[in-house]
Structures are given as structure tokens and as C-alpha cells.
Design a protein around this motif. Structure first.
Motif, short mmCIF file in Angstrom:
data_model
loop_
_atom_site.label_atom_id
_atom_site.label_comp_id
_atom_site.label_asym_id
_atom_site.label_seq_id
_atom_site.Cartn_x
_atom_site.Cartn_y
_atom_site.Cartn_z
N TYR A 168 0.85 -1.18 0.00
CA TYR A 168 0.00 0.00 0.00
C TYR A 168 0.89 1.24 0.00
O TYR A 168 1.91 1.28 0.70
CB TYR A 168 -0.91 0.02 1.23
CG TYR A 168 -2.00 -1.02 1.22
CD1 TYR A 168 -3.30 -0.67 0.87
CD2 TYR A 168 -1.74 -2.34 1.57
CE1 TYR A 168 -4.32 -1.61 0.86
CE2 TYR A 168 -2.75 -3.29 1.56
CZ TYR A 168 -4.03 -2.92 1.21
OH TYR A 168 -5.03 -3.87 1.20
N VAL A 169 0.49 2.23 -0.77
CA VAL A 169 1.18 3.52 -0.75
C VAL A 169 0.13 4.57 -0.40
O VAL A 169 -0.77 4.84 -1.19
CB VAL A 169 1.84 3.84 -2.10
CG1 VAL A 169 2.54 5.19 -2.05
CG2 VAL A 169 2.84 2.75 -2.48
N VAL A 170 0.21 5.11 0.80
CA VAL A 170 -0.79 6.04 1.32
C VAL A 170 -0.17 7.44 1.35
O VAL A 170 0.79 7.67 2.08
CB VAL A 170 -1.26 5.63 2.72
CG1 VAL A 170 -2.32 6.59 3.23
CG2 VAL A 170 -1.80 4.20 2.71
N VAL A 214 3.41 1.27 2.85
CA VAL A 214 3.02 0.45 4.01
C VAL A 214 3.16 -1.00 3.57
O VAL A 214 2.46 -1.45 2.67
CB VAL A 214 1.58 0.76 4.45
CG1 VAL A 214 1.21 -0.09 5.65
CG2 VAL A 214 1.42 2.24 4.77
N LEU A 215 4.04 -1.74 4.23
CA LEU A 215 4.46 -3.05 3.73
C LEU A 215 3.91 -4.22 4.52
O LEU A 215 4.01 -5.36 4.06
CB LEU A 215 5.99 -3.13 3.73
CG LEU A 215 6.69 -2.02 2.91
CD1 LEU A 215 8.19 -2.05 3.15
CD2 LEU A 215 6.40 -2.19 1.43
N TYR A 231 9.03 1.73 -6.57
CA TYR A 231 8.32 0.78 -5.72
C TYR A 231 9.17 -0.47 -5.54
O TYR A 231 9.68 -1.04 -6.51
CB TYR A 231 6.98 0.39 -6.33
CG TYR A 231 6.02 1.53 -6.51
CD1 TYR A 231 5.47 2.19 -5.42
CD2 TYR A 231 5.66 1.97 -7.78
CE1 TYR A 231 4.59 3.24 -5.59
CE2 TYR A 231 4.78 3.02 -7.96
CZ TYR A 231 4.25 3.67 -6.85
OH TYR A 231 3.39 4.71 -7.00
N GLY A 232 9.26 -0.92 -4.29
CA GLY A 232 10.04 -2.12 -4.00
C GLY A 232 9.55 -2.85 -2.77
O GLY A 232 8.60 -2.44 -2.10
N ARG A 233 10.20 -3.97 -2.47
CA ARG A 233 9.99 -4.79 -1.28
C ARG A 233 8.75 -5.69 -1.33
O ARG A 233 8.86 -6.87 -1.05
CB ARG A 233 9.97 -3.93 -0.01
CG ARG A 233 11.24 -3.09 0.21
CD ARG A 233 11.22 -2.36 1.53
NE ARG A 233 12.43 -1.59 1.74
CZ ARG A 233 12.54 -0.29 1.51
NH1 ARG A 233 11.48 0.40 1.07
NH2 ARG A 233 13.67 0.34 1.72
N LYS A 234 7.59 -5.15 -1.63
CA LYS A 234 6.37 -5.95 -1.79
C LYS A 234 5.79 -5.64 -3.16
O LYS A 234 5.26 -4.54 -3.38
CB LYS A 234 5.34 -5.62 -0.71
CG LYS A 234 5.80 -5.85 0.72
CD LYS A 234 5.95 -7.33 1.02
CE LYS A 234 6.32 -7.53 2.49
NZ LYS A 234 6.63 -8.94 2.79
N LEU A 235 5.86 -6.59 -4.09
CA LEU A 235 5.54 -6.26 -5.47
C LEU A 235 4.64 -7.28 -6.14
O LEU A 235 4.64 -7.40 -7.37
CB LEU A 235 6.83 -6.08 -6.28
CG LEU A 235 7.63 -4.81 -5.96
CD1 LEU A 235 8.92 -4.79 -6.74
CD2 LEU A 235 6.82 -3.57 -6.26
N GLY A 236 3.87 -8.04 -5.36
CA GLY A 236 2.82 -8.81 -5.99
C GLY A 236 1.84 -7.87 -6.66
O GLY A 236 1.34 -8.13 -7.76
N GLY A 274 11.44 -9.48 -3.32
CA GLY A 274 10.36 -9.39 -2.35
C GLY A 274 10.78 -9.82 -0.96
O GLY A 274 11.26 -10.95 -0.77
N THR A 275 10.61 -8.97 0.01
CA THR A 275 11.02 -9.28 1.38
C THR A 275 9.96 -10.14 2.08
O THR A 275 8.77 -10.02 1.80
CB THR A 275 11.26 -8.00 2.18
OG1 THR A 275 10.06 -7.20 2.16
CG2 THR A 275 12.39 -7.20 1.58
N PRO A 276 10.37 -11.01 3.02
CA PRO A 276 9.41 -11.87 3.71
C PRO A 276 8.44 -11.07 4.57
O PRO A 276 8.74 -9.96 5.01
CB PRO A 276 10.31 -12.76 4.59
CG PRO A 276 11.67 -12.70 3.96
CD PRO A 276 11.76 -11.32 3.37
N ALA A 277 7.28 -11.67 4.83
CA ALA A 277 6.31 -11.05 5.72
C ALA A 277 6.89 -10.91 7.12
O ALA A 277 7.61 -11.79 7.60
CB ALA A 277 5.04 -11.89 5.76
N ILE A 278 6.55 -9.81 7.78
CA ILE A 278 7.12 -9.53 9.10
C ILE A 278 6.33 -10.21 10.21
O ILE A 278 6.84 -10.42 11.32
CB ILE A 278 7.19 -8.01 9.33
CG1 ILE A 278 8.18 -7.67 10.44
CG2 ILE A 278 5.80 -7.43 9.62
CD1 ILE A 278 8.44 -6.19 10.59
N GLU A 279 5.08 -10.61 9.95
CA GLU A 279 4.21 -11.16 10.99
C GLU A 279 4.74 -12.50 11.50
O GLU A 279 4.84 -13.48 10.75
CB GLU A 279 2.78 -11.34 10.44
CG GLU A 279 2.05 -10.05 10.19
CD GLU A 279 2.40 -9.37 8.89
OE1 GLU A 279 2.05 -8.19 8.69
OE2 GLU A 279 3.04 -10.04 8.04
#
Length: 790
Positions: free
Chosen positions: A191-193, A198-199, A229-234, A527-532
Motif C-alpha cells: 500500500y502507498v498512502v 506500508v508493507l 516501488y520495492g519490497r512488496k511487489l505482488g 520481495g522481502t518476507p512477511a514480518i508477521e
């Protein structure tokens, strides 16, 4: 939901790049705004040069964006306009109507002086709405919705308004509990707010939502993704809050309610002077159906949501702008029970709370060079509490992160080039607390857990995450040919340290005689892994949960995205587009569930191949009618073995050694969303919408049929084709209508009513492994809302 089922310038272009790179270094900015939007600065005058108070409209059919405004002293600035073509219309009593075609393709402000002629003199150049029908410059699949469309969007479940809009666009799938999946990607949406990325996961169960009434535009990308744009790109979802209020105090108040005891309210007030804009937005909602329940009875599903957003924007000078914003949101809700859990008296409470503050500064060095700096501090906390009656496991969690983000960028305009370069830095302090207590070890004499699993467990850990990056990109235009080229560098450091260079390339060729735009793009992604729950799943302590354990480093994914597409104008009133894409990804991001607790954590598979086709047929304005139809076809498969994350139990070894081909869980072959709208008069409209999907894959994982019936009910099982291993096709027919009941000058009252799933068909979204992954879409439901604008 798991991604997988088990088994004019004299400079050359090169000189321009070098100049931009040197400027970035010499500027000394330690830390890039991510926002593909421009600005129009109007000055309207008469023949003598005196400013004229005129009514104006900016409209773009390709962006489905409309902005009405009044000039003050002949001046008006339209901010954050999505890139594209606009028809500018101006009217003032005693002067001839004026229209012009405006092209917004740069973040640098466009100064546009207009001299109105006397009424008896007609304008030589007539601009038609159809001149803005095609997007001739974007090199990939992008879809845009403006404020007018968003205002009339049918009411959705609180907490997922933006997600509901996005999932109707080609290439997007909404799984259980409002989780967006772009083109088969798992938890890989960025998301880009208001220009800031927001990743983390933004679905209702993970973070507070953004209220749609506070949004000016929504834009999605799934290909031709700019290097910024980077890091999360689905896929990328870009939202912009309302940035164009009229002078004085104006605002919007909304009150609504509907089925499942749902009530919601919104107030947004804005006060604008010549140089300042103050804004405050408040929203709140309550509902008895927040998440998608696993059973028809909809047990324990209440939620309350609150949010507040304040901002101040000031034009310090003609060339300098400062903006400050503070945002807070919170959601408190219950986890829905299935039948056995409800009978046992289970109650699980979850909450998510987010607070952020951000600052941005923009300086225009010259008519050809713009610089901007942004910063943000954000704190997110998510909790889970279980009562003693929870079964088969009582889970407890308090996790979150505190994030700092800083960016800087330079935009330069040359004869044929729009250049942009920037750098950003993301720093997070991640913390996780988790514990559980097993309360039942079997159901119907069938074991639930491995006998070696400890009856209790407790975990606490913190770790830093550092992610610097920089990029450079060029949007070049040579007549009807547009070329985008970019290069991005990313470094990731959380548990593992890796870096990558990511080139991006795209072309768009407009053929005016045919009314056709041809496109092709290539995107390299990192693509970086999910942080959760990343710390939990990668800790040494978690290995004690089972003697059979596989724990592998969780590395970023790398992939290649390819797309070709065409858009054709239809009868000067509509357009049709078609795209074919293919994605080849290695170290594919996925997620799994820890011991039936509902706590998910990231894992990775060896590779995935995803391909498909998408199409959109749209008639944005055809007399009193408008209509659109979006179609998506997707085939997605992944290859074992597993290459990252945590795997417990006897099948861990098999997952490490298998090379089996499996369907991804977003492998829904056909998805359709459509709407037809009729507006016979300016104050009344009605719309009929329909959605259809062929169903997602099912993995029973050897579970007993009789036990599944006990948990979810026979009616739910009947909506699953166990022989094909698929949820049966789903369908929803929706009806909306709106009327403007009162208007006086800039004040108005609108009433809207919505009915969703008119046929009351039971639709199963997901059906998967025991205690997780089963979710039902809402039955027939009604809502109404009253909107006051002043």
C-alpha cells in the motif's frame, strides 16, 4: 490463507542520467517519495489580464476521475492528480465556455494560464470527453478510480472498504477476511498512502483500515511497476486522501447502518486559505459480522473500529510546501468460532492498533527540477487473548513493531524525458510475545496434535530490521512511443542479509488512427518476507515443539514478471483491454499456521509459475448509462521442496525432499466482476453489480468427513466439491441506488441504499485444513447511508 496445498534539451539521455545522479549525491539528502501524481496551477484571466472567478472541472475518463472547483482571484491549484489526460472546462457568465486537453505526466507542477474570451466569440478547439478515454503512456496494467466513483461504491463490511474496491479490478482476488492477493501472490501487496509505503499485512485481522470516505483516488499496479516501488511487489495499491478542498470550511458527514447490527459514521472537515489546508477526519463502526465466519451461525463475530486523522499543509512560498499528518486507528474484535468451539464456550479477543506521524517537504528548484523529502514514525500493536474454554488450544499474543521511514527524491524534466531518482531507508524494531496452552488433545478419538508436542509454550524476542534502497527511472516520450526504464537496489537485513538489483523496462505505443495502445513490460522483483511472526518461526526455541522439525533461513523472493497487452477505443465512448502475463518466482513467499492457533508465519517454497489473462470492457459515460466488466484468468502452480521457514511433524522430511508440483491456493481459474449503472436525471442513479468465481482449491489433509460436518455443518460441506478438490463456484448479485434529496449551493444531502447477494446464495470463500481456512461470504444483506456535504 496458505499459498499452497500440501502433496528541449541538448543533453543526451545518458548525460541526463548522470546529471540526475550527481544532483542526488550533491544534494546531500541522507534518505523517496512514492507517489505517481502531478499538480496543475491555473490562472484564469480576461483580455486585460485581470483574474476571473470561474467555475471549473477536470475530468479524465481513463482515470475515472472528476474534480469540480472554483478559482479564487483567477487562481486554483489542483493537487495530487493521477497521471493521465484531463479535459479542463471553465465557465463564467459573460465569457465564452473554455475547454482544453491537459496532460499530467510529471510530479513537477504544470503552470497553465487561460484567457477567457467574450461570450460571442466561440472557441476554435473543442475538446471532447472521449479525448481522455485512453491511457496512452502507462506501460503496464494499471487501473484508476476517482472520488466520484468511490463515493457511490456499495457499502462493504467495515474494515475492508478499500480492499473491496481493489478486488473488483482485474488481477486481484479477495480471500477470507479481506486478504488481497494480486495475481496469485500471497501477502505480497504494497500500500502507498499519500506517497508513503506500508508493507505489512493490511487485512482487517492484522491492521486498522483506511476509510474510503477520506480517499480522493485509488490506483492499482500489477505490471509496469516503476522502480520507485520495492519490497512488496505482488501488486501495489496507491491511495491519496482528499487534497483539493474549496476555500473556507467544507466537509462531509456520513451516517449509515445495515444488516448484522452494523452502524458506521464518518466526519471529515477541511479549512482552506490561500496558503494553508487544515484537515480532520473521524470514523467509527460497529458490526456483528467483521471476519468471514467458518459456519452459517456466525458465532462470536463482533467488532468495533475507530480512527482519527489530522493534517496541516502549507505553501511556505510559491516553490516550497510543507505537510504534517498524524493518524491513529484501532480495531477490537472477536475470532469467529466453529460449532465445536462454540459448544465448548471458546472466546478469543483480538485487537490491532496503529499510530503514525509523518512529515513531507517539497521544493521546486526550477521549472525543470523538483525535490522532496519525507519521513514517518509508525507504531503497530496486535494482540490475541483466549479464555480457558478455548479448544483445542488457548493462544496468547502481543506483537508489533516501531518503524522509522525516511526518503528523498529528485524529479527532472528534459525535452523527451521525465527523470526521477531517490533513496529511502526503513528501520523497524520488531517484538513478539507468544504463548499457548493445549486444552484438548483429540476430537472423536482422533488425535489433534503430535503426542510429542508440549502442552504449553512461551516465547519472547525482539530484533532490528534495516532496509536501505535507492533507484533511478526514466519515462521517455518520442511522439506516440513511450518508454519507461528503471533500476532499483535493495538491501534486506532481518535474520538474513541479502541485496539485489532490479531492472524494470516497459513500452507503450499509441496508434491514433486505430485508437489502439500496445504495451509490453518486464519487471524484476526482490520481495522481502512477511514480518508477521517472523521471529517466532525462525527462533531456536520453537524447535522444541516437535522432535520432527525442519527450520530453514527465510530469504527474500526473486522473480521475473512479463506482460503484453493492448487497449482499444470503442465507438468514442468505451474501451476494451486485454493482457497476458507470466510470473516466474524463486523462493516463493507463503505462510503456514502454527498448531491450529490461528497464528500464521511466513515460509517459502522452491519456485512458482503463474500465468494468466485479464480483460476490461468499460463504458465510463454513455449518455445516462455507464458500465464495466472485469475478467481474470489465472493458473498458478508451485514446486516443492520447501526452502525457508518452519515445518513441524512427520511430513517435514517429505516436504524437504519432494519436488512435487502443487496448485497455489489462489488458483481460481475464472473471476468476473461487472456493473451497469443508469442515471436518468442528475439527482438519481441505480446500479446492478454481479461477481462470479469458479472456486479455490481445497486441501482436507486427511481429515475425517464426519468431524468436518460436526465443525462446519452439512450446508457448508455441500458447497465443496470434494472429488475435484475445489470450492464450488460462487455468485453474488448486488443492487444499489442513490438520490440527492436536497441541494443548496455547495451543500447537499444524498441517500444511498445497497442490497448485496440478492439471491442469498451460500458462498464459501475458502475451505481448507482443520480449524483454519474455512470462511463464508455474507448472505443477503442490506445497508443505507446518509451523506451530508457542506
Amino acid at each position: 490463507m496458505s499459498f499452497w496445498a500440501r502433496p528541449s534539451s541538448r543533453f543526451s539521455a545518458g548525460t541526463a542520467w548522470l546529471t540526475l545522479g550527481m544532483a542526488l549525491v550533491c544534494a546531500g539528502l541522507p534518505l523517496a517519495a512514492q507517489e505517481r501524481a502531478g499538480e496543475l496551477r491555473l490562472f484564469v484571466s480576461d483580455a486585460s489580464g485581470a483574474g476571473v472567478e470561474a467555475h471549473g472541472e477536470l475530468a479524465s475518463l481513463s482515470n475515472r476521475f472528476t474534480l469540480d472547483f472554483e478559482t479564487s482571484g483567477g487562481e486554483y491549484t489542483a493537487k495530487k492528480l493521477p497521471f493521465g489526460s484531463y479535459k479542463l472546462s471553465l465557465n463564467h457568465l459573460g465569457f465564452a465556455p473554455y475547454s482544453a486537453l491537459i496532460e499530467i505526466h510529471s510530479e513537477l507542477p504544470l503552470k497553465f494560464p487561460v484567457t477567457l474570451g467574450v461570450a460571442m466569440v466561440t472557441q476554435d478547439v473543442v475538446v471532447r470527453d472521449a479525448d481522455t478515454l485512453l491511457d496512452t503512456t502507462n506501460t503496464g496494467a494499471t487501473y484508476q478510480l476517482g472520488e466520484t466513483v468511490l463515493r457511490d461504491w456499495a457499502a462493504s463490511t467495515p474494515g475492508r472498504q478499500v480492499e473491496d474496491v481493489v478486488q473488483s479490478q482485474p488481477g486481484w482476488l479477495l480471500e477470507a477476511n479481506g486478504v488481497l492477493h494480486p495475481r496469485g501472490a500471497e501477502y505480497d501487496t504494497q500500500y502507498v498512502v499519500d506517497g508513503l509505503p506500508v508493507l505489512n499485512n493490511r487485512s482487517p485481522a492484522f491492521a486498522p483500515s483506511q476509510d474510503l470516505d477520506d480517499v480522493q483516488s485509488v490506483k492499482t499496479y500489477t505490471s509496469g511497476i516503476p522502480a520507485e516501488y520495492g519490497r512488496k511487489l505482488g501488486g501495489v495499491v496507491e491511495t491519496v486522501t482528499d487534497r483539493n478542498p474549496a476555500r473556507g470550511f467544507h466537509g462531509t458527514a456520513v451516517a449509515g447502518g445495515g444488516s448484522f447490527g452494523t452502524v458506521n459514521g464518518f466526519f471529515g472537515g477541511r479549512y482552506a486559505t490561500e496558503k494553508n489546508v487544515f484537515a480532520l477526519a473521524l470514523d467509527g463502526a460497529g458490526t456483528a459480522r467483521y471476519l468471514d465466519p467458518p459456519v452459517v451461525a456466525n458465532f462470536t463475530n463482533r467488532a468495533t473500529l475507530t480512527g482519527i486523522r489530522g493534517s496541516w499543509e502549507r505553501d511556505l512560498t510559491e516553490n516550497d510546501r510543507l505537510r504534517l499528518a498524524v493518524i491513529h486507528g484501532r480495531a477490537d474484535f472477536l475470532v469467529p468460532n466453529e460449532q465445536l468451539q462454540q459448544a465448548a464456550g471458546q472466546r478469543q479477543n483480538r485487537s490491532s492498533e496503529e499510530t503514525s506521524g509523518q512529515v513531507s517537504y517539497q521544493h521546486i528548484f526550477s521549472p525543470r527540477l523538483l525535490g522532496s523529502v519525507q519521513g514517518r514514525v509508525r507504531d503497530l500493536e496486535v494482540t490475541l487473548q483466549s479464555n480457558p474454554a478455548s479448544t483445542p488450544i488457548a493462544a496468547f499474543q502481543n506483537r508489533g513493531f516501531r518503524e522509522g521511514y525516511a526518503s528523498a527524491s529528485l524529479d527532472a524534466t528534459l525535452k523527451h524525458h521525465e527523470l526521477k531518482g531517490g533513496t529511502d531507508f526503513l528501520y523497524s524494531s520488531v517484538r513478539e510475545d507468544f504463548s499457548y496452552l493445549i486444552t484438548a488433545t483429540e476430537i472423536n478419538c482422533q488425535p489433534i496434535f503430535d503426542p510429542a508436542t508440549p502442552l504449553s509454550f512461551s516465547f519472547h524476542q525482539t530484533a532490528p530490521d534495516r532496509e536501505p534502497s535507492f533507484y533511478a527511472q526514466d519515462q521517455a516520450q518520442f511522439g506516440n512511443l513511450n518508454v519507461s526504464a528503471g533500476l532499483r537496489y535493495d538491501h534486506y537485513s532481518l535474520r538474513v542479509a541479502e541485496s539485489a538489483w532490479s531492472p524494470r523496462l516497459g513500452v507503450a505505443w499509441f496508434v491514433p488512427k486505430l485508437g489502439v495502445v500496445l504495451r509490453a513490460s518486464y519487471d524484476r522483483i526482490f520481495g522481502t518476507p512477511a514480518i508477521e511472526n517472523l521471529l517466532l518461526s525462525t527462533s531456536a526455541q520453537v524447535r522444541t515443539l516437535n522432535p520432527n522439525v525442519a527450520q530453514l533461513p527465510l530469504r527474500p523472493s526473486r522473480g521475473d514478471y512479463y506482460e503484453v497487452g493492448v487497449t482499444k477505443e470503442l465507438f468514442r465512448t468505451g474501451r476494451i483491454s486485454a493482457n497476458y502475463y507470466r510470473r516466474e518466482i524463486r523462493n516463493v513467499a507463503d505462510d503456514d499456521n502454527l498448531l491450529n492457533t490461528g497464528v500464521s508465519f511466513p515460509v517459502a517454497l522452491h519456485s512458482a509459475s503463474i500465468y494468466g489473462a485479464e480483460s476490461q470492457l468499460a463504458f465510463p459515460q454513455w449518455g445516462p448509462f455507464s458500465a464495466w466488466l472485469n475478467y481474470s484468468y489465472l493458473v498458478g502452480s508451485a514446486r516443492l521442496p520447501v526452502v525457508g521457514g518452519l515445518f513441524l511433524g512427520s511430513d517435514a522430511a517429505a516436504l524437504l525432499n519432494s519436488n512435487a508440483r502443487i496448485w497455489v491456493t489462489q488458483d481460481q481459474r475464472h473471476t468476473i466482476h461487472a456493473q451497469a449503472r443508469y442515471q436518468p436525471v442528475s439527482r438519481f442513479w441505480t446500479a446492478l453489480s454481479a461477481s462470479y468465481g469458479t472456486g479455490l482449491p481445497v486441501d482436507l489433509n486427511g481429515e475425517d468427513y464426519a468431524t468436518l460436518v460436526q465443525q462446519y455443518g452439512q450446508a457448508v460441506l455441500d458447497r465443496v466439491n470434494l472429488d475435484l478438490g475445489r470450492v464450488r463456484p460462487w455468485f453474488s448479485l448486488d443492487l444499489s441506488a442513490g438520490v440527492e434529496v436536497w441541494r443548496k449551493e455547495s451543500r447537499s444531502v444524498r441517500l444511498q441504499a445497497d442490497a448485496r447477494n440478492l439471491t442469498n446464495q451460500m458462498n464459501v470463500i475458502n475451505f481448507a485444513s482443520l480449524f483454519s481456512g474455512t470462511a463464508l461470504a455474507p448472505p443477503r444483506s442490506y445497508s443505507a447511508r446518509l451523506r451530508f456535504e457542506f
